[in-house]
Write a protein that holds these residues in place. Sequence first.
Motif, PDB file in Angstrom:
ATOM      1  N   GLY A 177       0.815  -1.213   0.000  1.00  0.00           N
ATOM      2  CA  GLY A 177       0.000   0.000   0.000  1.00  0.00           C
ATOM      3  C   GLY A 177       0.842   1.253   0.000  1.00  0.00           C
ATOM      4  O   GLY A 177       0.584   2.208  -0.750  1.00  0.00           O
ATOM      5  N   GLN A 178       1.894   1.275   0.832  1.00  0.00           N
ATOM      6  CA  GLN A 178       2.776   2.435   0.893  1.00  0.00           C
ATOM      7  C   GLN A 178       3.575   2.589  -0.401  1.00  0.00           C
ATOM      8  O   GLN A 178       3.762   3.703  -0.898  1.00  0.00           O
ATOM      9  CB  GLN A 178       3.741   2.295   2.079  1.00  0.00           C
ATOM     10  N   ALA A 179       4.068   1.473  -0.937  1.00  0.00           N
ATOM     11  CA  ALA A 179       4.870   1.532  -2.161  1.00  0.00           C
ATOM     12  C   ALA A 179       4.071   2.094  -3.332  1.00  0.00           C
ATOM     13  O   ALA A 179       4.558   2.940  -4.090  1.00  0.00           O
ATOM     14  CB  ALA A 179       5.407   0.142  -2.499  1.00  0.00           C
ATOM     15  N   LEU A 180       2.841   1.622  -3.477  1.00  0.00           N
ATOM     16  CA  LEU A 180       1.991   2.129  -4.552  1.00  0.00           C
ATOM     17  C   LEU A 180       1.639   3.595  -4.309  1.00  0.00           C
ATOM     18  O   LEU A 180       1.532   4.392  -5.244  1.00  0.00           O
ATOM     19  CB  LEU A 180       0.723   1.290  -4.655  1.00  0.00           C
ATOM     20  N   GLY A 181       1.489   3.970  -3.047  1.00  0.00           N
ATOM     21  CA  GLY A 181       1.108   5.340  -2.718  1.00  0.00           C
ATOM     22  C   GLY A 181       2.194   6.365  -2.965  1.00  0.00           C
ATOM     23  O   GLY A 181       1.898   7.507  -3.345  1.00  0.00           O
ATOM     24  N   VAL A 182       3.458   5.997  -2.726  1.00  0.00           N
ATOM     25  CA  VAL A 182       4.549   6.979  -2.860  1.00  0.00           C
ATOM     26  C   VAL A 182       5.293   6.879  -4.192  1.00  0.00           C
ATOM     27  O   VAL A 182       6.284   7.581  -4.404  1.00  0.00           O
ATOM     28  CB  VAL A 182       5.576   6.871  -1.708  1.00  0.00           C
ATOM     29  N   ALA A 183       4.821   6.036  -5.105  1.00  0.00           N
ATOM     30  CA  ALA A 183       5.530   5.843  -6.372  1.00  0.00           C
ATOM     31  C   ALA A 183       5.690   7.147  -7.157  1.00  0.00           C
ATOM     32  O   ALA A 183       6.728   7.387  -7.785  1.00  0.00           O
ATOM     33  CB  ALA A 183       4.806   4.803  -7.227  1.00  0.00           C
ATOM     34  N   ASP A 184       4.680   8.011  -7.118  1.00  0.00           N
ATOM     35  CA  ASP A 184       4.769   9.279  -7.850  1.00  0.00           C
ATOM     36  C   ASP A 184       5.837  10.186  -7.228  1.00  0.00           C
ATOM     37  O   ASP A 184       6.587  10.861  -7.947  1.00  0.00           O
ATOM     38  CB  ASP A 184       3.406   9.980  -7.844  1.00  0.00           C
ATOM     39  N   ILE A 185       5.915  10.182  -5.912  1.00  0.00           N
ATOM     40  CA  ILE A 185       6.936  10.976  -5.214  1.00  0.00           C
ATOM     41  C   ILE A 185       8.331  10.462  -5.559  1.00  0.00           C
ATOM     42  O   ILE A 185       9.251  11.244  -5.827  1.00  0.00           O
ATOM     43  CB  ILE A 185       6.697  10.918  -3.696  1.00  0.00           C
ATOM     44  N   LEU A 186       8.486   9.147  -5.578  1.00  0.00           N
ATOM     45  CA  LEU A 186       9.788   8.562  -5.894  1.00  0.00           C
ATOM     46  C   LEU A 186      10.172   8.817  -7.351  1.00  0.00           C
ATOM     47  O   LEU A 186      11.344   9.037  -7.661  1.00  0.00           O
ATOM     48  CB  LEU A 186       9.770   7.064  -5.601  1.00  0.00           C
ATOM     49  N   ASP A 204      -0.225  13.606  -7.572  1.00  0.00           N
ATOM     50  CA  ASP A 204      -0.268  14.497  -8.721  1.00  0.00           C
ATOM     51  C   ASP A 204       1.180  14.841  -9.063  1.00  0.00           C
ATOM     52  O   ASP A 204       1.812  15.664  -8.398  1.00  0.00           O
ATOM     53  CB  ASP A 204      -1.057  15.760  -8.362  1.00  0.00           C
ATOM     54  N   ILE A 205       1.715  14.186 -10.077  1.00  0.00           N
ATOM     55  CA  ILE A 205       3.138  14.319 -10.397  1.00  0.00           C
ATOM     56  C   ILE A 205       3.517  15.762 -10.690  1.00  0.00           C
ATOM     57  O   ILE A 205       4.575  16.244 -10.244  1.00  0.00           O
ATOM     58  CB  ILE A 205       3.516  13.387 -11.563  1.00  0.00           C
ATOM     59  N   ASP A 206       2.694  16.479 -11.421  1.00  0.00           N
ATOM     60  CA  ASP A 206       3.015  17.874 -11.729  1.00  0.00           C
ATOM     61  C   ASP A 206       3.086  18.712 -10.457  1.00  0.00           C
ATOM     62  O   ASP A 206       3.971  19.571 -10.310  1.00  0.00           O
ATOM     63  CB  ASP A 206       1.968  18.460 -12.683  1.00  0.00           C
ATOM     64  N   ALA A 207       2.157  18.479  -9.534  1.00  0.00           N
ATOM     65  CA  ALA A 207       2.147  19.238  -8.282  1.00  0.00           C
ATOM     66  C   ALA A 207       3.376  18.926  -7.444  1.00  0.00           C
ATOM     67  O   ALA A 207       3.983  19.827  -6.847  1.00  0.00           O
ATOM     68  CB  ALA A 207       0.874  18.928  -7.493  1.00  0.00           C
ATOM     69  N   VAL A 208       3.775  17.656  -7.401  1.00  0.00           N
ATOM     70  CA  VAL A 208       4.965  17.267  -6.639  1.00  0.00           C
ATOM     71  C   VAL A 208       6.212  17.867  -7.270  1.00  0.00           C
ATOM     72  O   VAL A 208       7.086  18.409  -6.575  1.00  0.00           O
ATOM     73  CB  VAL A 208       5.079  15.732  -6.554  1.00  0.00           C
ATOM     74  N   ARG A 209       6.288  17.799  -8.580  1.00  0.00           N
ATOM     75  CA  ARG A 209       7.458  18.372  -9.279  1.00  0.00           C
ATOM     76  C   ARG A 209       7.561  19.868  -9.012  1.00  0.00           C
ATOM     77  O   ARG A 209       8.657  20.375  -8.711  1.00  0.00           O
ATOM     78  CB  ARG A 209       7.318  18.117 -10.779  1.00  0.00           C
ATOM     79  N   ASP A 210       6.449  20.589  -9.095  1.00  0.00           N
ATOM     80  CA  ASP A 210       6.479  22.032  -8.855  1.00  0.00           C
ATOM     81  C   ASP A 210       6.866  22.352  -7.410  1.00  0.00           C
ATOM     82  O   ASP A 210       7.600  23.304  -7.147  1.00  0.00           O
ATOM     83  CB  ASP A 210       5.113  22.648  -9.179  1.00  0.00           C
ATOM     84  N   ALA A 211       6.377  21.534  -6.486  1.00  0.00           N
ATOM     85  CA  ALA A 211       6.717  21.747  -5.075  1.00  0.00           C
ATOM     86  C   ALA A 211       8.198  21.519  -4.835  1.00  0.00           C
ATOM     87  O   ALA A 211       8.847  22.269  -4.078  1.00  0.00           O
ATOM     88  CB  ALA A 211       5.888  20.828  -4.188  1.00  0.00           C
ATOM     89  N   PHE A 212       8.767  20.506  -5.483  1.00  0.00           N
ATOM     90  CA  PHE A 212      10.202  20.258  -5.361  1.00  0.00           C
ATOM     91  C   PHE A 212      10.994  21.430  -5.940  1.00  0.00           C
ATOM     92  O   PHE A 212      12.012  21.850  -5.381  1.00  0.00           O
ATOM     93  CB  PHE A 212      10.581  18.965  -6.075  1.00  0.00           C
ATOM     94  N   ASP A 213      10.532  21.954  -7.067  1.00  0.00           N
ATOM     95  CA  ASP A 213      11.203  23.118  -7.663  1.00  0.00           C
ATOM     96  C   ASP A 213      11.210  24.290  -6.687  1.00  0.00           C
ATOM     97  O   ASP A 213      12.235  24.950  -6.491  1.00  0.00           O
ATOM     98  CB  ASP A 213      10.487  23.534  -8.950  1.00  0.00           C
TER      99      ASP A 213
END
Length: 284
Positions: free
Chosen positions: A39-48, A220-229
């Motif tokens: 469950g955790q692995a599938l949940g954080v895959a976008d972050i990773l 939301d990959i775009d949201a995570v990417r923008d937050a990292f930026d």
Amino acid sequence: MDSPHEQHRGSNISLPERAYRIRRNALRMGEVQGQGYIGQALGVADILAVSYFYALRYKPEDPEWEDRDRFCLSIGHYAIALYSALIEAGILPEFELETYGTDDSRLPMSGMVTYTPGMEITGGSLGHGLGICVGMCLGLKRKKSSSLVYNLMSDGELGEGSTWEAAMSAAHHGLDNLIAIVDFNNQQADGPSTQMLSSEPITDKFAAFGWFVQRVDGNDIDAVRDAFDQARSHKGKQPRVVICDTTMCKGVPFLETREITHFVRVEPDEWEKALKVLDEGRPQ
């Protein structure tokens, strides 16, 4: 901001495709043992995917490269998720996923730094990761290194006093080379984390401790990417945190709806079904 990954490796594989592959690696490893923190692995895959294929600076062929960014897994039971990303990144060979959790494997069920290339810390008792990262950041500062330290931690760890001691220390020392990532999936072994010991309002608390805070949809990959930026480019001399609200078992709907997802019980015939469902939703 340019991606360090693109600068030194180059790739035309999309981030959603990377996340899909990370999820698939995790399911394949889970099938080896018939269990795991899927469950955790599938949940954080976008972050990773954003971390390893957009934000981090590293050399797959040299996991101990001195100028690398450090990605620390505070939550050791998420190891299956990190292994999946390390395999996709080329730091670990794909064939080793068949050894997951077996005797003499470099992929133990809980992450340990002495076993696995690319594993920066042993994520044992929860709540220690952020403190370790504070020490790393102080050491890098003394060496005048430009490397960043990322720490993936859980919402459950926000119930540990040591986490908040580390948060206060990081702000006190102005550790602008520290980026914490909180996986907020609202699940713990005993139930929803907000019911066990609520850390809300999380954003206000981190801000009060002197951190630069963002909260986004962690799937939301775009949201995570923008937050990292924004975290990497922020000018304040302060640590950064990105709180990511995620869905356990993301990408496999019939697992998402399970009542208990902290440690998912997957029947033998369901692994193939889960892979099929995931493949059907593969990014185009």
